[in-house]
Write an enzyme that holds these catalytic residues in place. Structure first.
Site, PDB file in Angstrom:
ATOM      1  N   TYR A   1     -10.067  -0.151   2.661  1.00 36.66           N
ATOM      2  CA  TYR A   1      -8.797  -0.851   2.929  1.00 36.66           C
ATOM      3  C   TYR A   1      -7.645   0.158   2.976  1.00 36.66           C
ATOM      4  CZ  TYR A   1      -4.916  -4.075   1.563  1.00 36.66           C
ATOM      5  OH  TYR A   1      -3.740  -4.783   1.457  1.00 36.66           O
TER       6      TYR A   1
ATOM      7  N   SER B   1      -0.374 -18.006   7.064  1.00 35.28           N
ATOM      8  CA  SER B   1      -0.945 -19.021   6.158  1.00 35.28           C
ATOM      9  C   SER B   1      -1.314 -18.425   4.805  1.00 35.28           C
ATOM     10  CB  SER B   1      -2.191 -19.641   6.805  1.00 35.28           C
ATOM     11  OG  SER B   1      -3.038 -18.613   7.266  1.00 35.28           O
TER      12      SER B   1
ATOM     13  N   ARG C   1       0.284  -2.060 -13.794  1.00 40.05           N
ATOM     14  CA  ARG C   1       0.598  -2.449 -12.415  1.00 40.05           C
ATOM     15  C   ARG C   1       2.062  -2.879 -12.336  1.00 40.05           C
ATOM     16  NH1 ARG C   1      -3.646  -0.543 -11.966  1.00 40.05           N
ATOM     17  NH2 ARG C   1      -5.562  -1.308 -10.994  1.00 40.05           N
TER      18      ARG C   1
ATOM     19  N   GLY D   1      -0.607 -13.786  10.057  1.00 46.02           N
ATOM     20  CA  GLY D   1      -1.060 -13.992   8.666  1.00 46.02           C
ATOM     21  C   GLY D   1      -0.150 -14.906   7.885  1.00 46.02           C
TER      22      GLY D   1
ATOM     23  N   VAL E   1       1.203  -8.370  -5.206  1.00 47.74           N
ATOM     24  CA  VAL E   1       2.059  -9.538  -4.939  1.00 47.74           C
ATOM     25  C   VAL E   1       1.457 -10.767  -5.632  1.00 47.74           C
ATOM     26  CG1 VAL E   1       3.222 -10.853  -3.103  1.00 47.74           C
ATOM     27  CG2 VAL E   1       2.320  -8.566  -2.602  1.00 47.74           C
TER      28      VAL E   1
ATOM     29  N   HIS F   1      -6.783 -11.249  -6.454  1.00 46.34           N
ATOM     30  CA  HIS F   1      -6.065 -10.266  -7.276  1.00 46.34           C
ATOM     31  C   HIS F   1      -5.983 -10.764  -8.723  1.00 46.34           C
ATOM     32  CE1 HIS F   1      -4.673  -9.018  -3.240  1.00 46.34           C
ATOM     33  NE2 HIS F   1      -4.752  -7.819  -3.780  1.00 46.34           N
TER      34      HIS F   1
ATOM     35  N   PRO G   1       4.380  -2.915  -0.155  1.00 45.67           N
ATOM     36  CA  PRO G   1       4.581  -3.680  -1.385  1.00 45.67           C
ATOM     37  C   PRO G   1       3.573  -3.290  -2.468  1.00 45.67           C
ATOM     38  CG  PRO G   1       3.941  -5.107   0.456  1.00 45.67           C
ATOM     39  CD  PRO G   1       3.672  -3.692   0.853  1.00 45.67           C
ATOM     40  N   THR G   2       3.928  -3.587  -3.712  1.00 47.97           N
ATOM     41  CA  THR G   2       2.987  -3.467  -4.827  1.00 47.97           C
ATOM     42  C   THR G   2       2.144  -4.741  -4.864  1.00 47.97           C
ATOM     43  OG1 THR G   2       4.575  -4.498  -6.286  1.00 47.97           O
ATOM     44  CG2 THR G   2       4.620  -2.094  -6.166  1.00 47.97           C
TER      45      THR G   2
HETATM   46  P1  NAP Z   1      -3.715 -13.546   2.256  1.00 48.03           P
HETATM   47  O1  NAP Z   1      -3.092 -14.555   1.379  1.00 48.03           O
HETATM   48  O2  NAP Z   1      -5.163 -13.233   2.077  1.00 48.03           O
HETATM   49  O3  NAP Z   1      -3.458 -13.958   3.760  1.00 48.03           O
HETATM   50  C1  NAP Z   1      -4.014 -13.213   4.801  1.00 48.03           C
HETATM   51  C2  NAP Z   1      -3.538 -13.791   6.101  1.00 48.03           C
HETATM   52  O4  NAP Z   1      -4.138 -13.038   7.171  1.00 48.03           O
HETATM   53  C3  NAP Z   1      -3.933 -15.251   6.317  1.00 48.03           C
HETATM   54  O5  NAP Z   1      -2.899 -15.912   6.989  1.00 48.03           O
HETATM   55  C4  NAP Z   1      -5.149 -15.152   7.212  1.00 48.03           C
HETATM   56  O6  NAP Z   1      -5.322 -16.282   8.028  1.00 48.03           O
HETATM   57  C5  NAP Z   1      -4.770 -13.946   8.060  1.00 48.03           C
HETATM   58  N1  NAP Z   1      -5.928 -13.294   8.650  1.00 48.03           N
HETATM   59  C6  NAP Z   1      -6.964 -12.717   8.000  1.00 48.03           C
HETATM   60  N2  NAP Z   1      -7.865 -12.240   8.886  1.00 48.03           N
HETATM   61  C7  NAP Z   1      -7.384 -12.546  10.119  1.00 48.03           C
HETATM   62  C8  NAP Z   1      -7.862 -12.341  11.435  1.00 48.03           C
HETATM   63  N3  NAP Z   1      -9.018 -11.703  11.673  1.00 48.03           N
HETATM   64  N4  NAP Z   1      -7.108 -12.789  12.470  1.00 48.03           N
HETATM   65  C9  NAP Z   1      -5.946 -13.428  12.256  1.00 48.03           C
HETATM   66  N5  NAP Z   1      -5.429 -13.641  11.031  1.00 48.03           N
HETATM   67  C10 NAP Z   1      -6.146 -13.214   9.975  1.00 48.03           C
HETATM   68  O7  NAP Z   1      -2.945 -12.151   2.151  1.00 48.03           O
HETATM   69  P2  NAP Z   1      -1.506 -11.812   1.575  1.00 48.03           P
HETATM   70  O8  NAP Z   1      -1.703 -11.504   0.140  1.00 48.03           O
HETATM   71  O9  NAP Z   1      -0.527 -12.828   2.016  1.00 48.03           O
HETATM   72  O10 NAP Z   1      -1.236 -10.426   2.299  1.00 48.03           O
HETATM   73  C11 NAP Z   1      -0.281 -10.305   3.344  1.00 48.03           C
HETATM   74  C12 NAP Z   1      -0.090  -8.834   3.644  1.00 48.03           C
HETATM   75  O11 NAP Z   1       0.372  -8.165   2.474  1.00 48.03           O
HETATM   76  C13 NAP Z   1      -1.387  -8.123   4.045  1.00 48.03           C
HETATM   77  O12 NAP Z   1      -1.129  -7.240   5.111  1.00 48.03           O
HETATM   78  C14 NAP Z   1      -1.791  -7.382   2.795  1.00 48.03           C
HETATM   79  O13 NAP Z   1      -2.556  -6.237   3.104  1.00 48.03           O
HETATM   80  C15 NAP Z   1      -0.456  -7.043   2.193  1.00 48.03           C
HETATM   81  N6  NAP Z   1      -0.436  -6.825   0.738  1.00 48.03           N
HETATM   82  C16 NAP Z   1      -0.854  -7.816  -0.108  1.00 48.03           C
HETATM   83  C17 NAP Z   1      -0.812  -7.594  -1.471  1.00 48.03           C
HETATM   84  C18 NAP Z   1      -1.247  -8.638  -2.475  1.00 48.03           C
HETATM   85  O14 NAP Z   1      -1.229  -8.344  -3.685  1.00 48.03           O
HETATM   86  N7  NAP Z   1      -1.597  -9.848  -2.070  1.00 48.03           N
HETATM   87  C19 NAP Z   1      -0.332  -6.372  -1.966  1.00 48.03           C
HETATM   88  C20 NAP Z   1       0.112  -5.397  -1.069  1.00 48.03           C
HETATM   89  C21 NAP Z   1       0.058  -5.647   0.289  1.00 48.03           C
HETATM   90  P3  NAP Z   1      -6.158 -17.604   7.551  1.00 48.03           P
HETATM   91  O15 NAP Z   1      -5.804 -17.850   6.124  1.00 48.03           O
HETATM   92  O16 NAP Z   1      -5.689 -18.655   8.458  1.00 48.03           O
HETATM   93  O17 NAP Z   1      -7.595 -17.250   7.720  1.00 48.03           O
HETATM   94  O1  GFB Z   2      -5.001  -7.326  -8.609  1.00 48.19           O
HETATM   95  P1  GFB Z   2      -6.105  -6.364  -8.761  1.00 48.19           P
HETATM   96  O2  GFB Z   2      -7.463  -6.793  -8.380  1.00 48.19           O
HETATM   97  O3  GFB Z   2      -5.818  -5.136  -7.897  1.00 48.19           O
HETATM   98  O4  GFB Z   2      -6.071  -5.896 -10.319  1.00 48.19           O
HETATM   99  P2  GFB Z   2      -5.527  -3.604  -7.911  1.00 48.19           P
HETATM  100  C1  GFB Z   2      -7.128  -5.188 -10.861  1.00 48.19           C
HETATM  101  C2  GFB Z   2      -6.877  -4.876 -12.327  1.00 48.19           C
HETATM  102  O5  GFB Z   2      -6.841  -6.092 -13.089  1.00 48.19           O
HETATM  103  C3  GFB Z   2      -8.024  -4.052 -12.888  1.00 48.19           C
HETATM  104  C4  GFB Z   2      -7.970  -6.146 -13.963  1.00 48.19           C
HETATM  105  O6  GFB Z   2      -7.583  -3.256 -13.955  1.00 48.19           O
HETATM  106  C5  GFB Z   2      -8.983  -5.154 -13.378  1.00 48.19           C
HETATM  107  O7  GFB Z   2      -9.888  -4.681 -14.377  1.00 48.19           O
HETATM  108  N1  GFB Z   2      -8.468  -7.536 -14.020  1.00 48.19           N
HETATM  109  C6  GFB Z   2      -8.672  -8.252 -15.152  1.00 48.19           C
HETATM  110  C7  GFB Z   2      -8.781  -8.330 -12.970  1.00 48.19           C
HETATM  111  N2  GFB Z   2      -9.154  -9.459 -14.863  1.00 48.19           N
HETATM  112  C8  GFB Z   2      -9.197  -9.550 -13.495  1.00 48.19           C
HETATM  113  C9  GFB Z   2      -9.592 -10.595 -12.611  1.00 48.19           C
HETATM  114  O8  GFB Z   2      -9.976 -11.700 -12.989  1.00 48.19           O
HETATM  115  N3  GFB Z   2      -9.496 -10.317 -11.270  1.00 48.19           N
HETATM  116  C10 GFB Z   2      -9.066  -9.113 -10.806  1.00 48.19           C
HETATM  117  N4  GFB Z   2      -8.970  -8.909  -9.480  1.00 48.19           N
HETATM  118  N5  GFB Z   2      -8.721  -8.098 -11.643  1.00 48.19           N
HETATM  119  C11 GFB Z   2      -5.946  -4.068  -5.437  1.00 48.19           C
HETATM  120  C12 GFB Z   2      -6.634  -3.292  -4.359  1.00 48.19           C
HETATM  121  O9  GFB Z   2      -5.958  -3.223  -6.481  1.00 48.19           O
HETATM  122  O10 GFB Z   2      -4.560  -4.300  -5.229  1.00 48.19           O
HETATM  123  C13 GFB Z   2      -6.219  -3.729  -3.026  1.00 48.19           C
HETATM  124  O11 GFB Z   2      -8.035  -3.348  -4.563  1.00 48.19           O
HETATM  125  C14 GFB Z   2      -4.723  -3.966  -2.875  1.00 48.19           C
HETATM  126  O12 GFB Z   2      -6.681  -2.804  -2.106  1.00 48.19           O
HETATM  127  C15 GFB Z   2      -4.139  -4.741  -4.019  1.00 48.19           C
HETATM  128  O13 GFB Z   2      -4.027  -2.763  -2.711  1.00 48.19           O
HETATM  129  C16 GFB Z   2      -2.632  -4.794  -4.038  1.00 48.19           C
HETATM  130  O14 GFB Z   2      -4.070  -3.373  -8.107  1.00 48.19           O
HETATM  131  O15 GFB Z   2      -6.443  -2.876  -8.800  1.00 48.19           O
END
Ligand code: NAP
Ligand code: GFB
Length: 366
Positions: free
Chosen positions: A150, A17, A222, A15, A180, A193, A177-178
């Site tokens: 999820y 990219s 958050r 992951g 990100v 997000h 992580p929270t």
């Molecule tokens: P992201 O930007 O959506 O990136 C997801 C990555 O996973 C990309 O490199 C994608 O590859 C790869 N991927 C998706 N499906 C795949 C598959 N079937 N086979 C191989 N690779 C695959 O996600 P991120 O935000 O960096 O998240 C990274 C990790 O942090 C995840 O495990 C996520 O659950 C966790 N996390 C994220 C957040 C957040 O707020 N973003 C919060 C808590 C935990 P391509 O782009 O090349 O398709």
């Molecule tokens: O980042 P977010 O989608 O994730 O934030 P969660 C959701 C909160 O932001 C809610 C408000 O209170 C939404 O009502 N919000 C306001 C928005 N405007 C926007 C908008 O334009 N886009 C989005 N997305 N929200 C996710 C989980 O929860 O967090 C995943 O669904 C994962 O599973 C990730 O764990 C870290 O914190 O609510």
């Protein structure tokens, strides 16, 4: 893992990219070799994306492990989305992530990978539980209904890690992580997000002279972690953390922000002066999920996180500077202009006897 064990051996990042993987790649490319967050002398880092193999498929996953024979894996690959994407696709989020995680852990076991760090999320915790969230509370009740697919898939990784340890003695663990944010995020208007979604919406509102509309009431709270801080903490875990117990990677529990505070900060950074309102017909999702970082801080000895405003400023600037190449949901225009924004490639400094193609941490496909 001691440095002697990792010398001249391969670390695979799945992951890579994505948001977190790109930050990890940039940290490995820019931190001095053998420094706290740098590559170790002779280590080969391989950064994978989905086009290198679909990890939902066991044969493709095994082929990756057979090719690179990693000593350690930082497993970031996942189907990831914000609240609204999760609400629409609970089954797909559960199924894809169960398949990805099961294939990666099984292949790591079969190929004798010494360490795997998988990535969970604070949404794995129960919705109704005493705050703050701590590592021991993951399985104490059902997660919030908005992202139960999820969350259950990610919770299962903790169960799998314990089972691999019990039955085979594997050193598999997980980070929690929270929310990100940072450069290279997914800035899709609907499926991302909150921070990247609102940055993009505010940017368009300014550009088009339209209202800036924030979903929900703005009241939920958050914690946010900057992707480059998270990347460094993963590298620290790789070097120093060898327990199956999950580890929360978060800013302090006193650093919760309301969605309104986040939206206000984005308005300021983007320089938006037009109409700004809340669409209360849209879901608020989980009200809050404050996590404690006491365990992390006691182990690492007081990590200093980049202040939120500074990290947001950098992220907004990156988004504006890279609009044509960012993940905006309009990827066809990025493709027409030469593809998606990528972090700097780490320098390929090949130690003797190691394939220069991937040594030093270049992308697998480079
Ligand atoms: P992201 O930007 O959506 O990136 C997801 C990555 O996973 C990309 O490199 C994608 O590859 C790869 N991927 C998706 N499906 C795949 C598959 N079937 N086979 C191989 N690779 C695959 O996600 P991120 O935000 O960096 O998240 C990274 C990790 O942090 C995840 O495990 C996520 O659950 C966790 N996390 C994220 C957040 C957040 O707020 N973003 C919060 C808590 C935990 P391509 O782009 O090349 O398709
Ligand atoms: O980042 P977010 O989608 O994730 O934030 P969660 C959701 C909160 O932001 C809610 C408000 O209170 C939404 O009502 N919000 C306001 C928005 N405007 C926007 C908008 O334009 N886009 C989005 N997305 N929200 C996710 C989980 O929860 O967090 C995943 O669904 C994962 O599973 C990730 O764990 C870290 O914190 O609510």
């Amino acid at each position: 893992m001691s440095s002697s064990e990792t010398q001249y051996q391969t670390i695979v990042v799945t992951g890579a990219s994505g948001l977190v993987g790109s930050a990890l790649k940039e940290v490995i490319a820019t931190e001095p070799v053998d420094s706290s967050y740098g590559r170790r002398t002779g280590e080969r880092w391989v950064f994978l994306r989905s086009s290198d193999g679909d990890l939902r498929d066991l044969a493709q996953t095994e082929a990756i492990f057979e090719k690179y024979k990693p000593v350690a894996v930082i497993h970031l690959a996942a189907l990831v989305g914000g609240l609204f994407n999760n609400m629409k696709h609970n089954l797909t989020f559960m199924r894809d992530n169960i398949l990805i995680n099961d294939n990666v852990l099984w292949s790591a076991y079969k190929h004798d990978t010494k360490k795997v760090i998988s990535c969970l999320s604070t949404c794995v915790f129960p919705d109704k539980v005493e705050y703050p969230l701590t590592e021991t509370k993951i399985h104490s009740g059902p997660p919030h209904s908005s992202n139960f697919g999820y969350s259950h898939a990610k919770r299962l990784v903790d169960v799998q890690n314990r089972a691999y340890k019990d039955e085979f003695g594997c050193n598999f663990t997980s980070a929690i992580p929270t929310n990100v944010f940072g450069p290279y995020d997914n800035f899709d208007l609907e499926d991302s997000h909150v921070i990247p979604g609102l940055i993009h919406k505010c940017y368009l509102a300014k550009k088009n002279g339209t209202p800036f509309v924030v979903s929900g009431t703005g009241k939920p709270l958050r914690q946010f972690i900057y992707s480059f801080d998270l990347a460094k903490l993963f590298i620290w875990m790789l070097r120093e953390y060898d327990s199956v117990e999950p580890l929360i990677l978060s800013v302090g529990e006193d650093e919760e922000l309301s969605i309104k505070e986040v939206a206000d900060a984005i308005v300021k950074e983007v320089g938006f002066t037009g109409e700004y309102k809340f669409d209360t017909t849209k879901s608020d999702g989980q009200f809050r999920k404050p996590a404690s970082n006491d365990k992390l801080q006691s182990l690492i000895g007081g990590y200093k996180f980049k202040p939120f405003d500074e990290a947001l400023q950098h992220t907004v600037k990156w988004f504006i500077d890279n609009y044509d190449f960012a993940r905006t949901g309009f990827e066809s225009s990025a493709a027409a202009k030469g593809g998606r924004a990528q972090p700097k490639e780490p320098e390929a400094t090949a130690p003797a006897g190691i394939n220069a193609e991937t040594t030093g941490g270049v992308h697998a496909a480079a």
